[in-house]
Motif scaffolding. Sequence first.
Motif, PDB file in Angstrom:
ATOM      1  N   ARG A   1       0.833  -1.205   0.000  1.00 13.18           N
ATOM      2  CA  ARG A   1       0.000   0.000   0.000  1.00 13.18           C
ATOM      3  C   ARG A   1       0.869   1.257   0.000  1.00 13.18           C
ATOM      4  N   PHE A   2       1.987   1.211   0.718  1.00  9.56           N
ATOM      5  CA  PHE A   2       2.905   2.348   0.740  1.00  9.56           C
ATOM      6  C   PHE A   2       3.467   2.607  -0.662  1.00  9.56           C
ATOM      7  N   VAL A   3       3.930   1.566  -1.326  1.00 10.15           N
ATOM      8  CA  VAL A   3       4.494   1.724  -2.668  1.00 10.15           C
ATOM      9  C   VAL A   3       3.437   2.273  -3.622  1.00 10.15           C
ATOM     10  N   THR A   4       2.219   1.775  -3.513  1.00  8.20           N
ATOM     11  CA  THR A   4       1.135   2.283  -4.357  1.00  8.20           C
ATOM     12  C   THR A   4       0.916   3.770  -4.132  1.00  8.20           C
ATOM     13  N   ALA A   5       1.000   4.205  -2.878  1.00  7.99           N
ATOM     14  CA  ALA A   5       0.774   5.612  -2.540  1.00  7.99           C
ATOM     15  C   ALA A   5       1.862   6.521  -3.100  1.00  7.99           C
ATOM     16  N   LEU A   6       3.021   5.970  -3.442  1.00  8.73           N
ATOM     17  CA  LEU A   6       4.105   6.792  -3.999  1.00  8.73           C
ATOM     18  C   LEU A   6       3.792   7.272  -5.405  1.00  8.73           C
ATOM     19  N   GLY A   7       2.920   6.559  -6.105  1.00  7.81           N
ATOM     20  CA  GLY A   7       2.519   6.984  -7.436  1.00  7.81           C
ATOM     21  C   GLY A   7       3.683   7.092  -8.398  1.00  7.81           C
ATOM     22  N   ASP A   8       3.801   8.248  -9.055  1.00  8.36           N
ATOM     23  CA  ASP A   8       4.809   8.438 -10.094  1.00  8.36           C
ATOM     24  C   ASP A   8       6.241   8.505  -9.571  1.00  8.36           C
ATOM     25  N   LEU A   9       6.419   8.602  -8.255  1.00  8.47           N
ATOM     26  CA  LEU A   9       7.785   8.598  -7.712  1.00  8.47           C
ATOM     27  C   LEU A   9       8.449   7.240  -7.863  1.00  8.47           C
ATOM     28  N   ALA A  10       7.654   6.196  -8.036  1.00  3.41           N
ATOM     29  CA  ALA A  10       8.184   4.828  -8.037  1.00  3.41           C
ATOM     30  C   ALA A  10       7.906   4.125  -9.366  1.00  3.41           C
ATOM     31  N   GLN A  11       8.807   3.247  -9.730  1.00  5.43           N
ATOM     32  CA  GLN A  11       8.610   2.304 -10.821  1.00  5.43           C
ATOM     33  C   GLN A  11       9.078   0.941 -10.347  1.00  5.43           C
ATOM     34  N   VAL A  12       8.530  -0.084 -10.947  1.00 11.87           N
ATOM     35  CA  VAL A  12       8.822  -1.448 -10.520  1.00 11.87           C
ATOM     36  C   VAL A  12       9.417  -2.228 -11.689  1.00 11.87           C
ATOM     37  N   ILE A  13      10.476  -2.952 -11.402  1.00  7.35           N
ATOM     38  CA  ILE A  13      11.076  -3.867 -12.384  1.00  7.35           C
ATOM     39  C   ILE A  13      10.747  -5.292 -11.956  1.00  7.35           C
ATOM     40  N   GLU A  14      10.105  -6.047 -12.828  1.00  5.41           N
ATOM     41  CA  GLU A  14       9.795  -7.452 -12.568  1.00  5.41           C
ATOM     42  C   GLU A  14      10.618  -8.330 -13.498  1.00  5.41           C
ATOM     43  N   VAL A  15      11.322  -9.282 -12.905  1.00  6.12           N
ATOM     44  CA  VAL A  15      12.096 -10.265 -13.661  1.00  6.12           C
ATOM     45  C   VAL A  15      11.423 -11.621 -13.470  1.00  6.12           C
ATOM     46  N   ARG A  16      10.999 -12.227 -14.557  1.00  5.98           N
ATOM     47  CA  ARG A  16      10.274 -13.499 -14.473  1.00  5.98           C
ATOM     48  C   ARG A  16      10.931 -14.556 -15.362  1.00  5.98           C
ATOM     49  N   GLN A  17      10.831 -15.781 -14.881  1.00  6.28           N
ATOM     50  CA  GLN A  17      11.279 -16.930 -15.678  1.00  6.28           C
ATOM     51  C   GLN A  17      10.081 -17.846 -15.877  1.00  6.28           C
ATOM     52  N   HIS A  18       9.656 -17.964 -17.120  1.00 10.14           N
ATOM     53  CA  HIS A  18       8.470 -18.761 -17.447  1.00 10.14           C
ATOM     54  C   HIS A  18       7.275 -18.348 -16.576  1.00 10.14           C
ATOM     55  N   GLY A  19       7.132 -17.044 -16.374  1.00  7.92           N
ATOM     56  CA  GLY A  19       6.005 -16.503 -15.615  1.00  7.92           C
ATOM     57  C   GLY A  19       6.222 -16.402 -14.118  1.00  7.92           C
TER      58      GLY A  19
END
Length: 309
Positions: free
Chosen positions: A212-230
Amino acid sequence: MVRAAGAPVFYRHAYVSAYEQLPLTRVDAFAYFVVRHEGQSLAVMPAYLQTAANPLRRLHEVYPEAVGQPALLSHTWHCYDAHVPAVAEVLPRLLEAVVRTASMFGARWFGFMNVQRGNALSHALRAAGLPARHLTDRWTGGLTTYEHYLAGLGLRARANLRRNERRSGEAGVTVEVLPVDHASLDEITLLCVKTASRFENNGYHPGTTFARFVTALGDLAQVIEVRQHGRLVAAGVCLTDATRFHTWTCGVDYAVDGNYSPYGVLFAESVRLAIRLGKSTLEGGRDNAAFKRRHGLSPRHLDAVLHRV
Protein backbone atom coordinates in the motif's frame (compact mmCIF):
# COMPACT_ATOMS: atom_id res chain seq x y z
CA MET A 1 10.80 24.01 -2.51
CA VAL A 2 12.06 20.42 -2.09
CA ARG A 3 13.12 20.23 -5.73
CA ALA A 4 14.77 23.64 -5.64
CA ALA A 5 16.77 22.63 -2.57
CA GLY A 6 18.09 19.51 -4.27
CA ALA A 7 16.53 17.21 -1.68
CA PRO A 8 16.30 13.48 -2.41
CA VAL A 9 13.03 11.74 -3.18
CA PHE A 10 12.51 10.87 0.50
CA TYR A 11 11.55 14.49 1.17
CA ARG A 12 8.96 14.79 -1.59
CA HIS A 13 5.41 15.37 -0.40
CA ALA A 14 4.13 12.06 -1.79
CA TYR A 15 6.81 10.09 0.08
CA VAL A 16 6.41 11.92 3.41
CA SER A 17 2.62 11.76 3.16
CA ALA A 18 2.70 8.04 2.37
CA TYR A 19 4.97 7.41 5.36
CA GLU A 20 2.58 9.21 7.70
CA GLN A 21 -0.43 7.29 6.43
CA LEU A 22 1.36 3.94 6.05
CA PRO A 23 4.53 3.92 8.19
CA LEU A 24 6.90 1.07 7.36
CA THR A 25 8.24 0.90 10.87
CA ARG A 26 6.79 1.71 14.27
CA VAL A 27 6.42 5.48 14.68
CA ASP A 28 5.16 6.81 18.02
CA ALA A 29 4.71 10.41 16.87
CA PHE A 30 5.29 12.59 13.80
CA ALA A 31 6.78 16.09 13.68
CA TYR A 32 7.38 18.45 10.77
CA PHE A 33 9.72 21.41 11.15
CA VAL A 34 9.52 24.45 8.89
CA VAL A 35 12.09 27.24 9.13
CA ARG A 36 10.80 30.57 7.77
CA HIS A 37 12.33 34.00 7.28
CA GLU A 38 10.19 37.00 6.39
CA GLY A 39 7.39 34.71 5.30
CA GLN A 40 9.60 32.56 3.07
CA SER A 41 10.21 28.90 3.87
CA LEU A 42 13.93 28.16 4.02
CA ALA A 43 13.89 24.55 5.19
CA VAL A 44 11.49 21.72 5.88
CA MET A 45 12.40 18.57 7.81
CA PRO A 46 10.25 15.64 8.93
CA ALA A 47 11.11 13.86 12.17
CA TYR A 48 9.78 10.71 13.79
CA LEU A 49 9.62 9.55 17.39
CA GLN A 50 10.89 5.96 17.31
CA THR A 51 11.60 3.33 19.91
CA ALA A 52 11.57 -0.08 18.21
CA ALA A 53 14.93 -1.67 17.47
CA ASN A 54 13.96 -3.15 14.10
CA PRO A 55 14.58 -2.29 11.37
CA LEU A 56 16.78 0.24 13.18
CA ARG A 57 19.12 -2.43 14.49
CA ARG A 58 22.22 -0.74 13.08
CA LEU A 59 21.50 2.51 14.86
CA HIS A 60 21.43 0.63 18.14
CA GLU A 61 24.59 -1.24 17.25
CA VAL A 62 26.49 2.05 17.14
CA TYR A 63 24.49 3.65 19.98
CA PRO A 64 23.85 0.72 22.35
CA GLU A 65 23.16 3.15 25.18
CA ALA A 66 19.97 4.21 23.35
CA VAL A 67 18.43 0.74 23.03
CA GLY A 68 14.80 0.68 24.10
CA GLN A 69 14.62 4.44 24.61
CA PRO A 70 12.48 6.79 22.48
CA ALA A 71 14.39 9.02 20.09
CA LEU A 72 13.22 11.84 17.83
CA LEU A 73 15.03 11.12 14.56
CA SER A 74 15.37 12.87 11.23
CA HIS A 75 13.45 10.53 8.98
CA THR A 76 13.53 6.74 9.14
CA TRP A 77 15.76 3.86 8.12
CA HIS A 78 13.93 3.71 4.77
CA CYS A 79 15.61 7.04 3.90
CA TYR A 80 19.37 6.71 3.43
CA ASP A 81 20.18 10.37 2.69
CA ALA A 82 19.47 12.92 5.44
CA HIS A 83 18.98 16.42 4.07
CA VAL A 84 18.51 19.91 5.49
CA PRO A 85 18.46 22.79 2.96
CA ALA A 86 20.35 26.00 3.75
CA VAL A 87 21.80 24.06 6.62
CA ALA A 88 24.43 26.54 7.82
CA GLU A 89 21.83 29.27 8.20
CA VAL A 90 18.96 27.24 9.68
CA LEU A 91 20.56 24.48 11.76
CA PRO A 92 20.87 26.39 15.09
CA ARG A 93 17.16 27.32 15.07
CA LEU A 94 16.21 23.88 13.82
CA LEU A 95 18.13 22.15 16.60
CA GLU A 96 16.42 24.34 19.21
CA ALA A 97 13.02 23.32 17.87
CA VAL A 98 13.98 19.64 17.67
CA VAL A 99 15.18 19.61 21.29
CA ARG A 100 12.00 21.32 22.51
CA THR A 101 9.84 18.87 20.59
CA ALA A 102 11.83 15.86 21.79
CA SER A 103 11.32 17.02 25.38
CA MET A 104 7.60 17.51 24.75
CA PHE A 105 7.35 13.95 23.41
CA GLY A 106 9.32 12.55 26.35
CA ALA A 107 12.15 11.38 24.09
CA ARG A 108 15.49 10.58 25.68
CA TRP A 109 17.42 11.23 22.45
CA PHE A 110 17.30 13.32 19.30
CA GLY A 111 19.41 13.18 16.20
CA PHE A 112 20.05 12.57 12.54
CA MET A 113 20.47 9.25 10.74
CA ASN A 114 22.24 8.52 7.46
CA VAL A 115 24.17 11.79 7.25
CA GLN A 116 26.71 11.63 4.43
CA ARG A 117 30.11 12.25 5.94
CA GLY A 118 31.72 15.44 4.69
CA ASN A 119 28.61 17.10 3.26
CA ALA A 120 27.16 20.42 4.42
CA LEU A 121 24.89 18.84 7.04
CA SER A 122 27.76 16.75 8.40
CA HIS A 123 29.99 19.81 8.80
CA ALA A 124 27.20 21.89 10.37
CA LEU A 125 26.38 19.20 12.93
CA ARG A 126 30.03 18.85 13.85
CA ALA A 127 30.34 22.65 14.16
CA ALA A 128 27.36 22.54 16.52
CA GLY A 129 29.31 20.17 18.75
CA LEU A 130 27.43 17.00 17.82
CA PRO A 131 29.84 14.10 17.19
CA ALA A 132 29.02 11.40 14.66
CA ARG A 133 29.42 7.63 14.61
CA HIS A 134 29.75 5.60 11.43
CA LEU A 135 26.51 3.79 10.65
CA THR A 136 26.90 2.17 7.23
CA ASP A 137 27.68 3.07 3.60
CA ARG A 138 25.49 3.75 0.62
CA TRP A 139 26.70 3.16 -2.93
CA THR A 140 26.46 5.54 -5.89
CA GLY A 141 27.78 5.92 -9.41
CA GLY A 142 27.62 8.33 -12.33
CA LEU A 143 25.75 7.51 -15.54
CA THR A 144 25.86 8.65 -19.16
CA THR A 145 25.25 5.76 -21.57
CA TYR A 146 25.07 2.03 -20.96
CA GLU A 147 28.08 1.47 -23.22
CA HIS A 148 30.06 4.02 -21.23
CA TYR A 149 28.96 2.37 -17.99
CA LEU A 150 30.16 -1.03 -19.20
CA ALA A 151 33.44 0.44 -20.44
CA GLY A 152 34.15 1.74 -16.95
CA LEU A 153 33.93 -1.70 -15.35
CA GLY A 154 36.70 -4.17 -14.88
CA LEU A 155 37.09 -6.84 -17.53
CA ARG A 156 35.63 -9.60 -15.36
CA ALA A 157 32.57 -7.63 -14.22
CA ARG A 158 31.83 -6.50 -17.77
CA ALA A 159 32.10 -10.06 -19.07
CA ASN A 160 29.89 -11.37 -16.25
CA LEU A 161 27.11 -8.90 -17.04
CA ARG A 162 27.16 -9.76 -20.72
CA ARG A 163 27.31 -13.50 -20.04
CA ASN A 164 24.49 -13.24 -17.52
CA GLU A 165 22.33 -11.41 -20.05
CA ARG A 166 22.92 -14.13 -22.62
CA ARG A 167 22.27 -16.99 -20.21
CA SER A 168 19.13 -15.42 -18.77
CA GLY A 169 17.77 -14.98 -22.29
CA GLU A 170 18.47 -18.63 -23.05
CA ALA A 171 16.70 -19.58 -19.80
CA GLY A 172 13.47 -17.85 -20.82
CA VAL A 173 13.80 -14.81 -18.57
CA THR A 174 11.72 -11.71 -19.31
CA VAL A 175 12.07 -8.24 -17.81
CA GLU A 176 9.28 -5.68 -17.55
CA VAL A 177 9.17 -2.14 -16.15
CA LEU A 178 5.79 -1.25 -14.69
CA PRO A 179 4.07 1.65 -12.92
CA VAL A 180 3.13 0.77 -9.36
CA ASP A 181 -0.56 0.35 -10.13
CA HIS A 182 0.22 -2.37 -12.70
CA ALA A 183 2.86 -4.25 -10.68
CA SER A 184 2.27 -7.45 -8.71
CA LEU A 185 3.01 -5.76 -5.39
CA ASP A 186 1.69 -8.52 -3.14
CA GLU A 187 3.91 -11.04 -4.90
CA ILE A 188 6.83 -8.61 -4.82
CA THR A 189 6.36 -7.98 -1.10
CA LEU A 190 6.63 -11.69 -0.33
CA LEU A 191 9.84 -11.90 -2.34
CA CYS A 192 11.30 -8.81 -0.63
CA VAL A 193 10.39 -10.17 2.82
CA LYS A 194 12.07 -13.49 2.00
CA THR A 195 15.19 -11.72 0.77
CA ALA A 196 15.39 -9.36 3.76
CA SER A 197 15.10 -12.28 6.17
CA ARG A 198 18.32 -13.72 4.73
CA PHE A 199 20.11 -10.64 6.07
CA GLU A 200 18.14 -10.56 9.36
CA ASN A 201 16.34 -7.37 8.28
CA ASN A 202 13.00 -8.71 9.40
CA GLY A 203 10.23 -6.13 9.48
CA TYR A 204 11.68 -3.95 6.72
CA HIS A 205 8.73 -4.78 4.42
CA PRO A 206 5.74 -5.03 6.78
CA GLY A 207 3.05 -7.19 5.18
CA THR A 208 0.28 -5.47 3.27
CA THR A 209 1.47 -2.06 4.49
CA PHE A 210 4.49 -2.20 2.18
CA ALA A 211 2.39 -2.78 -0.95
CA ARG A 212 0.00 0.00 0.00
CA PHE A 213 2.90 2.35 0.74
CA VAL A 214 4.49 1.72 -2.67
CA THR A 215 1.13 2.28 -4.36
CA ALA A 216 0.77 5.61 -2.54
CA LEU A 217 4.10 6.79 -4.00
CA GLY A 218 2.52 6.98 -7.44
CA ASP A 219 4.81 8.44 -10.09
CA LEU A 220 7.78 8.60 -7.71
CA ALA A 221 8.18 4.83 -8.04
CA GLN A 222 8.61 2.30 -10.82
CA VAL A 223 8.82 -1.45 -10.52
CA ILE A 224 11.08 -3.87 -12.38
CA GLU A 225 9.79 -7.45 -12.57
CA VAL A 226 12.10 -10.27 -13.66
CA ARG A 227 10.27 -13.50 -14.47
CA GLN A 228 11.28 -16.93 -15.68
CA HIS A 229 8.47 -18.76 -17.45
CA GLY A 230 6.00 -16.50 -15.61
CA ARG A 231 7.49 -17.02 -12.14
CA LEU A 232 8.80 -13.92 -10.34
CA VAL A 233 12.52 -14.43 -9.65
CA ALA A 234 13.56 -10.84 -8.96
CA ALA A 235 11.89 -7.49 -8.47
CA GLY A 236 13.00 -3.98 -7.65
CA VAL A 237 11.08 -0.95 -6.43
CA CYS A 238 12.92 2.08 -7.80
CA LEU A 239 12.46 5.75 -6.93
CA THR A 240 13.42 8.85 -8.89
CA ASP A 241 14.12 12.48 -8.14
CA ALA A 242 15.54 15.29 -10.27
CA THR A 243 18.88 13.69 -11.14
CA ARG A 244 19.02 10.38 -9.29
CA PHE A 245 17.66 6.90 -9.80
CA HIS A 246 17.31 4.98 -6.53
CA THR A 247 17.36 1.17 -6.49
CA TRP A 248 15.44 1.48 -3.24
CA THR A 249 14.59 -2.11 -2.38
CA CYS A 250 14.49 -5.48 -4.08
CA GLY A 251 13.73 -9.17 -3.71
CA VAL A 252 15.51 -12.09 -5.38
CA ASP A 253 14.87 -15.83 -5.64
CA TYR A 254 18.10 -17.62 -6.54
CA ALA A 255 16.42 -21.04 -6.93
CA VAL A 256 16.19 -20.72 -10.71
CA ASP A 257 16.61 -22.98 -13.71
CA GLY A 258 19.70 -22.10 -15.71
CA ASN A 259 23.15 -20.81 -14.86
CA TYR A 260 22.38 -17.13 -14.41
CA SER A 261 21.88 -14.58 -11.61
CA PRO A 262 18.41 -12.98 -11.25
CA TYR A 263 19.99 -10.18 -9.25
CA GLY A 264 22.45 -9.53 -12.08
CA VAL A 265 19.53 -9.23 -14.50
CA LEU A 266 17.72 -6.85 -12.15
CA PHE A 267 20.81 -4.69 -11.62
CA ALA A 268 21.57 -4.39 -15.33
CA GLU A 269 17.99 -3.38 -16.09
CA SER A 270 18.12 -0.81 -13.26
CA VAL A 271 21.14 0.82 -14.89
CA ARG A 272 19.44 0.83 -18.29
CA LEU A 273 16.21 2.25 -16.89
CA ALA A 274 18.05 5.02 -15.05
CA ILE A 275 19.78 6.01 -18.29
CA ARG A 276 16.53 5.89 -20.29
CA LEU A 277 14.98 8.24 -17.73
CA GLY A 278 17.87 10.66 -18.12
CA LYS A 279 19.21 10.30 -14.57
CA SER A 280 22.88 11.11 -14.09
CA THR A 281 23.37 9.26 -10.78
CA LEU A 282 22.59 5.71 -9.79
CA GLU A 283 21.87 5.34 -6.08
CA GLY A 284 22.56 1.71 -5.27
CA GLY A 285 21.38 1.78 -1.66
CA ARG A 286 23.18 0.04 1.20
CA ASP A 287 24.69 -3.42 1.70
CA ASN A 288 26.03 -5.92 -0.85
CA ALA A 289 29.25 -3.92 -0.95
CA ALA A 290 31.37 -6.44 -2.88
CA PHE A 291 28.93 -6.62 -5.80
CA LYS A 292 28.39 -2.87 -5.95
CA ARG A 293 32.07 -2.01 -5.81
CA ARG A 294 32.77 -4.55 -8.54
CA HIS A 295 30.05 -3.00 -10.69
CA GLY A 296 31.28 0.56 -10.61
CA LEU A 297 29.65 2.08 -7.53
CA SER A 298 31.52 4.00 -4.84
CA PRO A 299 30.79 4.20 -1.11
CA ARG A 300 29.40 7.26 0.65
CA HIS A 301 30.00 6.94 4.38
CA LEU A 302 26.83 7.48 6.39
CA ASP A 303 26.94 8.59 10.01
CA ALA A 304 24.43 8.74 12.83
CA VAL A 305 24.40 11.75 15.13
CA LEU A 306 22.48 10.96 18.30
CA HIS A 307 22.47 13.19 21.38
CA ARG A 308 20.74 13.03 24.75
CA VAL A 309 17.90 15.46 25.28
